[in-house]
Motif scaffolding. Sequence first.
Motif, PDB file in Angstrom:
ATOM      1  N   ILE A 186       0.851  -1.193   0.000  1.00 31.65           N
ATOM      2  CA  ILE A 186       0.000   0.000   0.000  1.00 31.65           C
ATOM      3  C   ILE A 186       0.888   1.246   0.000  1.00 31.65           C
ATOM      4  CG2 ILE A 186      -2.010  -1.068   1.092  1.00 31.65           C
ATOM      5  CD1 ILE A 186      -1.022   0.028   3.795  1.00 31.65           C
ATOM      6  N   ALA A 187       0.267   2.401  -0.256  1.00 32.19           N
ATOM      7  CA  ALA A 187       1.057   3.636  -0.372  1.00 32.19           C
ATOM      8  C   ALA A 187       1.628   4.083   0.965  1.00 32.19           C
ATOM      9  CB  ALA A 187       0.197   4.744  -0.959  1.00 32.19           C
ATOM     10  N   GLY A 188       0.847   3.924   2.048  1.00 33.25           N
ATOM     11  CA  GLY A 188       1.350   4.452   3.312  1.00 33.25           C
ATOM     12  C   GLY A 188       0.446   4.205   4.494  1.00 33.25           C
TER      13      GLY A 188
ATOM     14  N   GLU B 206       5.099  18.392   2.378  1.00 28.68           N
ATOM     15  CA  GLU B 206       3.713  18.279   1.906  1.00 28.68           C
ATOM     16  C   GLU B 206       2.772  18.361   3.109  1.00 28.68           C
ATOM     17  OE1 GLU B 206       2.658  15.311  -0.946  1.00 28.68           O
ATOM     18  OE2 GLU B 206       0.541  15.791  -0.730  1.00 28.68           O
ATOM     19  N   SER B 207       1.881  19.350   3.076  1.00 32.28           N
ATOM     20  CA  SER B 207       0.911  19.481   4.162  1.00 32.28           C
ATOM     21  C   SER B 207      -0.496  19.339   3.592  1.00 32.28           C
ATOM     22  CB  SER B 207       1.066  20.829   4.856  1.00 32.28           C
ATOM     23  OG  SER B 207       0.781  21.855   3.945  1.00 32.28           O
TER      24      SER B 207
ATOM     25  N   ILE C 147       4.196   8.403   5.122  1.00 27.66           N
ATOM     26  CA  ILE C 147       3.717   8.509   6.500  1.00 27.66           C
ATOM     27  C   ILE C 147       2.917   9.805   6.616  1.00 27.66           C
ATOM     28  CG2 ILE C 147       4.367   8.456   8.947  1.00 27.66           C
ATOM     29  CD1 ILE C 147       5.617   6.108   7.424  1.00 27.66           C
ATOM     30  N   ASN C 148       1.611   9.671   6.871  1.00 25.87           N
ATOM     31  CA  ASN C 148       0.774  10.848   7.120  1.00 25.87           C
ATOM     32  C   ASN C 148       0.681  11.059   8.636  1.00 25.87           C
ATOM     33  OD1 ASN C 148      -2.715  11.746   6.351  1.00 25.87           O
ATOM     34  ND2 ASN C 148      -1.098  12.921   7.317  1.00 25.87           N
ATOM     35  N   ILE C 149       1.315  12.148   9.078  1.00 25.29           N
ATOM     36  CA  ILE C 149       1.294  12.481  10.505  1.00 25.29           C
ATOM     37  C   ILE C 149       0.195  13.509  10.729  1.00 25.29           C
ATOM     38  CG2 ILE C 149       2.618  13.447  12.431  1.00 25.29           C
ATOM     39  CD1 ILE C 149       5.195  12.679  10.798  1.00 25.29           C
ATOM     40  N   GLU C 150      -0.848  13.110  11.458  1.00 22.50           N
ATOM     41  CA  GLU C 150      -1.923  14.063  11.754  1.00 22.50           C
ATOM     42  C   GLU C 150      -1.654  14.728  13.100  1.00 22.50           C
ATOM     43  OE1 GLU C 150      -6.025  12.611  11.915  1.00 22.50           O
ATOM     44  OE2 GLU C 150      -6.609  14.545  12.775  1.00 22.50           O
TER      45      GLU C 150
ATOM     46  N   VAL D 159       6.810  12.228   3.922  1.00 18.49           N
ATOM     47  CA  VAL D 159       5.840  12.566   4.958  1.00 18.49           C
ATOM     48  C   VAL D 159       4.777  13.541   4.451  1.00 18.49           C
ATOM     49  CG1 VAL D 159       5.714  13.995   7.053  1.00 18.49           C
ATOM     50  CG2 VAL D 159       7.214  12.010   7.001  1.00 18.49           C
ATOM     51  N   ILE D 160       3.567  13.361   4.953  1.00 20.76           N
ATOM     52  CA  ILE D 160       2.486  14.334   4.757  1.00 20.76           C
ATOM     53  C   ILE D 160       2.071  14.764   6.163  1.00 20.76           C
ATOM     54  CG2 ILE D 160       0.122  14.733   3.923  1.00 20.76           C
ATOM     55  CD1 ILE D 160       0.600  12.129   2.147  1.00 20.76           C
ATOM     56  N   ILE D 161       2.030  16.072   6.403  1.00 20.85           N
ATOM     57  CA  ILE D 161       1.576  16.561   7.714  1.00 20.85           C
ATOM     58  C   ILE D 161       0.167  17.114   7.539  1.00 20.85           C
ATOM     59  CG2 ILE D 161       2.018  18.127   9.644  1.00 20.85           C
ATOM     60  CD1 ILE D 161       4.600  16.840   9.436  1.00 20.85           C
ATOM     61  N   SER D 162      -0.777  16.581   8.309  1.00 17.55           N
ATOM     62  CA  SER D 162      -2.161  17.065   8.183  1.00 17.55           C
ATOM     63  C   SER D 162      -2.691  17.486   9.545  1.00 17.55           C
ATOM     64  CB  SER D 162      -3.058  15.977   7.580  1.00 17.55           C
ATOM     65  OG  SER D 162      -3.146  14.861   8.440  1.00 17.55           O
ATOM     66  N   SER D 163      -3.768  18.292   9.508  1.00 14.96           N
ATOM     67  CA  SER D 163      -4.415  18.697  10.758  1.00 14.96           C
ATOM     68  C   SER D 163      -5.781  19.319  10.468  1.00 14.96           C
ATOM     69  CB  SER D 163      -3.547  19.714  11.503  1.00 14.96           C
ATOM     70  OG  SER D 163      -4.074  19.957  12.799  1.00 14.96           O
ATOM     71  N   PHE D 164      -6.682  19.149  11.442  1.00 12.71           N
ATOM     72  CA  PHE D 164      -7.937  19.905  11.396  1.00 12.71           C
ATOM     73  C   PHE D 164      -7.677  21.342  11.848  1.00 12.71           C
ATOM     74  CE2 PHE D 164      -9.848  15.604  11.824  1.00 12.71           C
ATOM     75  CZ  PHE D 164     -10.804  15.679  10.823  1.00 12.71           C
ATOM     76  N   ASN D 165      -6.552  21.543  12.558  1.00 11.38           N
ATOM     77  CA  ASN D 165      -6.168  22.880  13.009  1.00 11.38           C
ATOM     78  C   ASN D 165      -5.283  23.523  11.942  1.00 11.38           C
ATOM     79  OD1 ASN D 165      -5.073  25.135  14.123  1.00 11.38           O
ATOM     80  ND2 ASN D 165      -4.438  24.186  16.036  1.00 11.38           N
ATOM     81  N   HIS D 166      -5.872  24.364  11.134  1.00 13.03           N
ATOM     82  CA  HIS D 166      -5.141  24.911   9.989  1.00 13.03           C
ATOM     83  C   HIS D 166      -4.115  25.958  10.408  1.00 13.03           C
ATOM     84  CE1 HIS D 166      -8.882  23.489   7.556  1.00 13.03           C
ATOM     85  NE2 HIS D 166      -8.208  22.514   8.105  1.00 13.03           N
ATOM     86  N   GLU D 167      -4.248  26.477  11.622  1.00 10.78           N
ATOM     87  CA  GLU D 167      -3.199  27.367  12.159  1.00 10.78           C
ATOM     88  C   GLU D 167      -1.909  26.563  12.388  1.00 10.78           C
ATOM     89  OE1 GLU D 167      -6.114  30.466  14.528  1.00 10.78           O
ATOM     90  OE2 GLU D 167      -5.426  28.660  15.525  1.00 10.78           O
ATOM     91  N   SER D 168      -2.075  25.332  12.801  1.00 16.15           N
ATOM     92  CA  SER D 168      -0.928  24.433  12.968  1.00 16.15           C
ATOM     93  C   SER D 168      -0.219  24.221  11.624  1.00 16.15           C
ATOM     94  CB  SER D 168      -1.433  23.086  13.480  1.00 16.15           C
ATOM     95  OG  SER D 168      -0.796  22.691  14.636  1.00 16.15           O
ATOM     96  N   LEU D 169      -1.007  24.110  10.569  1.00 23.02           N
ATOM     97  CA  LEU D 169      -0.416  23.922   9.233  1.00 23.02           C
ATOM     98  C   LEU D 169       0.325  25.173   8.783  1.00 23.02           C
ATOM     99  CD1 LEU D 169      -3.316  22.031   7.404  1.00 23.02           C
ATOM    100  CD2 LEU D 169      -1.259  21.060   8.472  1.00 23.02           C
TER     101      LEU D 169
END
Length: 238
Positions: free
Chosen positions: A29-31, A157-158, A105-108, A136-146
């Motif tokens: 799989i991709a990740g 990549e975010s 690796i998607n780090i939320e 790595v992909i960095i994601s968050s529901f908190n867009h200020e964090s992004l």
Amino acid sequence: MDIFAHRGVSINYPENTMAAFQAASKLPIAGIELDVHLTADKEVVVIHDETINRTSNGSGYVKDFTLQQLRTFDFGSWFSPEFGDETIPTLGEVLELFAGTNHRINIELKTDIISYEGIEALVLKEVAAQQMTERVIISSFNHESLQTVSKIAPYIESAALFAEVLVDFTSYIALIPAKALHVSLPTSFRKSVKLALAEGATVRVYTVNDQRDARYLQQLGIQAIFTDDPEKILQALN
Ligand code: G3P
Ligand code: MG
């Protein structure tokens, strides 16, 4: 369409544990996707909730424990007695596990309820230490964090997580800026997502455990899905 194991292979293993990630590391799989919080002594740990109540034999907030204290709890028996040896993993341990594979690796960043001052820089430091920046992909529901991530590491990549529908996803993520959008399954059926795809956006969808949904999203041109059951979805798409 790429497949990401959501919290590891969480259908068969306790979520966000080394057992769940080891199982994912063996799949074509991709990740993987994982969630991170910060301990009292500023260690980045892999767990979904703010508290350890649901996924361990203990109780209390992650932020109130040191890593050493958290390590005394059992993070597997809640799922099944055979996983009684699972402890809470650090982000570094999971990254190390994937050092020899080519999984993404998607780090939320779970900063939407507790902000965890400085977590963005700590996560980026660990990613750089493992030389995994490109994977790595960095994601968050908190867009200020992004926004913080983008300031420290504009090259990474975010992805902005959305539970709701925006009429213009593309313009919004450009403002953050984030490179991709991660939307919920119900949101993925909305015309705003079709528009974003037509405009060239990278769209990934959580959490897709139904084979028909996976096939539909593939036809729609969605780039990736997060699933608890990657083997079932692999079968559906092959
Ligand atoms: O990152 C996708 C998905 O994990 C977001 O929701 O609550 O499962 O972390 P949640
Ligand atoms: Mg998550």
